[in-house]
Design a protein around this motif. Structure first.
Motif, PDB file in Angstrom:
ATOM      1  N   UNK A   1       7.943  -6.662  14.350  1.00 13.65           N
ATOM      2  CA  UNK A   1       7.012  -6.744  13.223  1.00 13.65           C
ATOM      3  C   UNK A   1       5.780  -5.882  13.473  1.00 13.65           C
ATOM      4  N   UNK A   2       5.240  -5.949  14.679  1.00 13.17           N
ATOM      5  CA  UNK A   2       4.063  -5.136  15.005  1.00 13.17           C
ATOM      6  C   UNK A   2       4.391  -3.649  15.053  1.00 13.17           C
ATOM      7  N   UNK A   3       5.589  -3.306  15.490  1.00 14.29           N
ATOM      8  CA  UNK A   3       6.011  -1.897  15.467  1.00 14.29           C
ATOM      9  C   UNK A   3       6.057  -1.382  14.034  1.00 14.29           C
ATOM     10  N   UNK A   4       6.602  -2.180  13.137  1.00 17.09           N
ATOM     11  CA  UNK A   4       6.676  -1.776  11.730  1.00 17.09           C
ATOM     12  C   UNK A   4       5.275  -1.642  11.128  1.00 17.09           C
ATOM     13  N   UNK A   5       4.395  -2.581  11.468  1.00 17.63           N
ATOM     14  CA  UNK A   5       3.016  -2.524  10.971  1.00 17.63           C
ATOM     15  C   UNK A   5       2.331  -1.250  11.462  1.00 17.63           C
ATOM     16  N   UNK A   6       2.479  -0.947  12.735  1.00 23.02           N
ATOM     17  CA  UNK A   6       1.864   0.263  13.286  1.00 23.02           C
ATOM     18  C   UNK A   6       2.414   1.517  12.637  1.00 23.02           C
ATOM     19  N   UNK A   7       3.727   1.543  12.409  1.00 31.92           N
ATOM     20  CA  UNK A   7       4.341   2.708  11.763  1.00 31.92           C
ATOM     21  C   UNK A   7       3.836   2.852  10.328  1.00 31.92           C
ATOM     22  N   UNK A   8       3.775   1.732   9.590  1.00 30.05           N
ATOM     23  CA  UNK A   8       3.247   1.761   8.219  1.00 30.05           C
ATOM     24  C   UNK A   8       1.803   2.252   8.211  1.00 30.05           C
TER      25      UNK A   8
ATOM     26  N   UNK B   1       0.836  -1.211   0.000  1.00 32.08           N
ATOM     27  CA  UNK B   1       0.000   0.000   0.000  1.00 32.08           C
ATOM     28  C   UNK B   1       0.864   1.252   0.000  1.00 32.08           C
ATOM     29  N   UNK B   2       1.893   1.259   0.855  1.00 32.76           N
ATOM     30  CA  UNK B   2       2.772   2.430   0.919  1.00 32.76           C
ATOM     31  C   UNK B   2       3.525   2.632  -0.391  1.00 32.76           C
ATOM     32  N   UNK B   3       3.996   1.536  -0.989  1.00 32.82           N
ATOM     33  CA  UNK B   3       4.680   1.642  -2.282  1.00 32.82           C
ATOM     34  C   UNK B   3       3.770   2.297  -3.317  1.00 32.82           C
ATOM     35  N   UNK B   4       2.533   1.847  -3.359  1.00 33.87           N
ATOM     36  CA  UNK B   4       1.576   2.394  -4.325  1.00 33.87           C
ATOM     37  C   UNK B   4       1.266   3.857  -4.043  1.00 33.87           C
ATOM     38  N   UNK B   5       1.100   4.188  -2.771  1.00 36.75           N
ATOM     39  CA  UNK B   5       0.808   5.576  -2.411  1.00 36.75           C
ATOM     40  C   UNK B   5       1.977   6.496  -2.739  1.00 36.75           C
TER      41      UNK B   5
ATOM     42  N   UNK C   1       9.331   6.398   6.689  1.00 36.10           N
ATOM     43  CA  UNK C   1       8.808   5.215   7.385  1.00 36.10           C
ATOM     44  C   UNK C   1       8.936   3.983   6.505  1.00 36.10           C
ATOM     45  N   UNK C   2       8.592   4.145   5.232  1.00 36.97           N
ATOM     46  CA  UNK C   2       8.698   3.040   4.280  1.00 36.97           C
ATOM     47  C   UNK C   2      10.153   2.581   4.161  1.00 36.97           C
ATOM     48  N   UNK C   3      11.058   3.527   3.985  1.00 38.51           N
ATOM     49  CA  UNK C   3      12.480   3.181   3.833  1.00 38.51           C
ATOM     50  C   UNK C   3      13.024   2.480   5.076  1.00 38.51           C
ATOM     51  N   UNK C   4      12.561   2.908   6.239  1.00 39.66           N
ATOM     52  CA  UNK C   4      13.043   2.311   7.487  1.00 39.66           C
ATOM     53  C   UNK C   4      12.559   0.864   7.646  1.00 39.66           C
ATOM     54  N   UNK C   5      11.330   0.588   7.215  1.00 37.20           N
ATOM     55  CA  UNK C   5      10.753  -0.716   7.483  1.00 37.20           C
ATOM     56  C   UNK C   5      10.732  -1.702   6.341  1.00 37.20           C
ATOM     57  N   UNK C   6      10.958  -1.222   5.121  1.00 34.52           N
ATOM     58  CA  UNK C   6      10.747  -2.083   3.944  1.00 34.52           C
ATOM     59  C   UNK C   6      11.644  -3.310   3.892  1.00 34.52           C
ATOM     60  N   UNK C   7      12.823  -3.241   4.460  1.00 33.58           N
ATOM     61  CA  UNK C   7      13.770  -4.354   4.394  1.00 33.58           C
ATOM     62  C   UNK C   7      13.799  -5.193   5.676  1.00 33.58           C
ATOM     63  N   UNK C   8      12.775  -5.031   6.498  1.00 36.48           N
ATOM     64  CA  UNK C   8      12.711  -5.806   7.741  1.00 36.48           C
ATOM     65  C   UNK C   8      12.776  -7.298   7.418  1.00 36.48           C
ATOM     66  N   UNK C   9      13.652  -8.007   8.108  1.00 37.03           N
ATOM     67  CA  UNK C   9      13.781  -9.457   7.932  1.00 37.03           C
ATOM     68  C   UNK C   9      12.614 -10.129   8.644  1.00 37.03           C
ATOM     69  N   UNK C  10      11.631 -10.538   7.873  1.00 39.52           N
ATOM     70  CA  UNK C  10      10.404 -11.077   8.461  1.00 39.52           C
ATOM     71  C   UNK C  10      10.621 -12.412   9.174  1.00 39.52           C
ATOM     72  N   UNK C  11      11.669 -13.111   8.822  1.00 41.09           N
ATOM     73  CA  UNK C  11      11.949 -14.394   9.474  1.00 41.09           C
ATOM     74  C   UNK C  11      12.598 -14.158  10.839  1.00 41.09           C
ATOM     75  N   UNK C  12      13.564 -13.276  10.876  1.00 45.30           N
ATOM     76  CA  UNK C  12      14.315 -13.036  12.110  1.00 45.30           C
ATOM     77  C   UNK C  12      13.621 -12.051  13.046  1.00 45.30           C
ATOM     78  N   UNK C  13      12.743 -11.220  12.518  1.00 50.93           N
ATOM     79  CA  UNK C  13      12.095 -10.189  13.334  1.00 50.93           C
ATOM     80  C   UNK C  13      11.265 -10.811  14.448  1.00 50.93           C
ATOM     81  N   UNK C  14      11.313 -10.170  15.602  1.00 45.79           N
ATOM     82  CA  UNK C  14      10.435 -10.603  16.696  1.00 45.79           C
ATOM     83  C   UNK C  14       9.018 -10.124  16.385  1.00 45.79           C
ATOM     84  N   UNK C  15       8.061 -10.690  17.076  1.00 46.31           N
ATOM     85  CA  UNK C  15       6.676 -10.231  16.904  1.00 46.31           C
ATOM     86  C   UNK C  15       6.573  -8.749  17.236  1.00 46.31           C
ATOM     87  N   UNK C  16       7.305  -8.327  18.261  1.00 47.93           N
ATOM     88  CA  UNK C  16       7.286  -6.925  18.662  1.00 47.93           C
ATOM     89  C   UNK C  16       7.811  -6.021  17.538  1.00 47.93           C
TER      90      UNK C  16
END
Length: 195
Positions: A173-180, A133-137, A156-171
C-alpha cells in the motif's frame, strides 16, 4: 463495585488508618508519618491514573470499532478483526484484581490495536485520495498524452488503481502511495513548466 478498590486502595486506607490519632514529640516521627502518607497518596493517585487510562483506551477502541462496523472493506481488515478481538478479550475485565504492571500491559495492547486500525484506515484514505487526484489530472491533461510524464502517470495509475486494499500489505500500500505521489508531482511539475 468501585473500579479503584482492591489491593492498592486497601494499602492506602491501611496506611492512612495507621496514623489515626498519631501523636509524638519527635519532629522526625512527624516527618516520617508525613512522608508515609504522601507515598500512600502518590501510590493511590498512580493507581487511579492507571485505571482511568485503561477505561479511556478501552472506550477509544470501542468507538473506533463502531465507526467501521458497517463500513464494507474497512470491517474486513486484519486490523479491524484484531481490534474487535482485543475489545472482546477484555470486555468486563475486573481491574480491581490486576496489578499495575498487568493493567499497563493490557492498556498498551488495546492502544496498539486501536492505533493499528487508525493507521491502516489513514493509509487507505491517503491511497484513495491520491488515486482520485491522478484520475482528475489524467482527465484534465488528456490532451497532453504525448508527454512522457503524462504517459508515466497513466502507467502508474493503471498499475496501482486496482490494488486490493483489504489484502494488500502495508508495504504494498505504501509503495503504491509513493508511486502515485511521485507521478502526481512529476506531472504537476511538467504541466506547471509548460504553462
Amino acid at each position: 463495585e468501585d473500579i479503584y478498590s482492591g489491593q492498592y486502595l486497601s494499602e492506602y486506607i491501611n496506611t492512612i488508618g495507621s496514623y489515626e490519632g498519631f501523636s509524638s514529640t519527635s519532629p522526625s516521627d512527624y516527618e516520617n508519618a508525613t512522608q508515609a502518607i504522601k507515598n500512600a497518596m502518590s501510590e493511590m493517585n498512580g493507581r487511579i491514573s492507571n485505571v482511568d487510562k485503561f477505561y479511556s483506551e478501552y472506550k477509544a477502541a470501542q468507538d473506533k470499532e463502531a465507526v467501521y462496523t458497517d463500513s464494507v472493506g474497512y470491517n474486513q481488515l486484519v486490523a479491524y478483526t484484531d481490534l474487535v478481538a482485543e475489545i472482546s478479550k477484555y470486555e468486563g475485565i475486573d481491574v480491581t484484581v490486576l496489578d499495575n504492571d498487568t493493567l499497563t500491559a493490557i492498556t498498551a495492547e488495546i492502544t496498539a490495536a486501536t492505533k493499528a486500525m487508525t493507521d491502516r484506515c489513514s493509509t487507505m484514505d491517503k491511497f484513495n485520495s491520491l488515486k482520485a487526484d491522478l484520475e482528475n489530472m489524467l482527465e484534465q491533461y488528456s490532451s497532453y498524452d504525448f508527454v512522457d510524464e503524462f504517459r508515466n502517470t497513466q502507467a502508474t495509475y493503471n498499475k496501482g488503481k486496482d490494488l486490493d486494499l483489504i489484502a494488500a500489505t502495508d508495504e504494498n500500500l505504501n509503495e503504491a502511495i509513493n508511486a502515485f505521489n511521485d507521478a502526481k508531482t512529476a506531472l504537476n511539475n511538467k504541466m506547471g513548466a509548460a504553462a
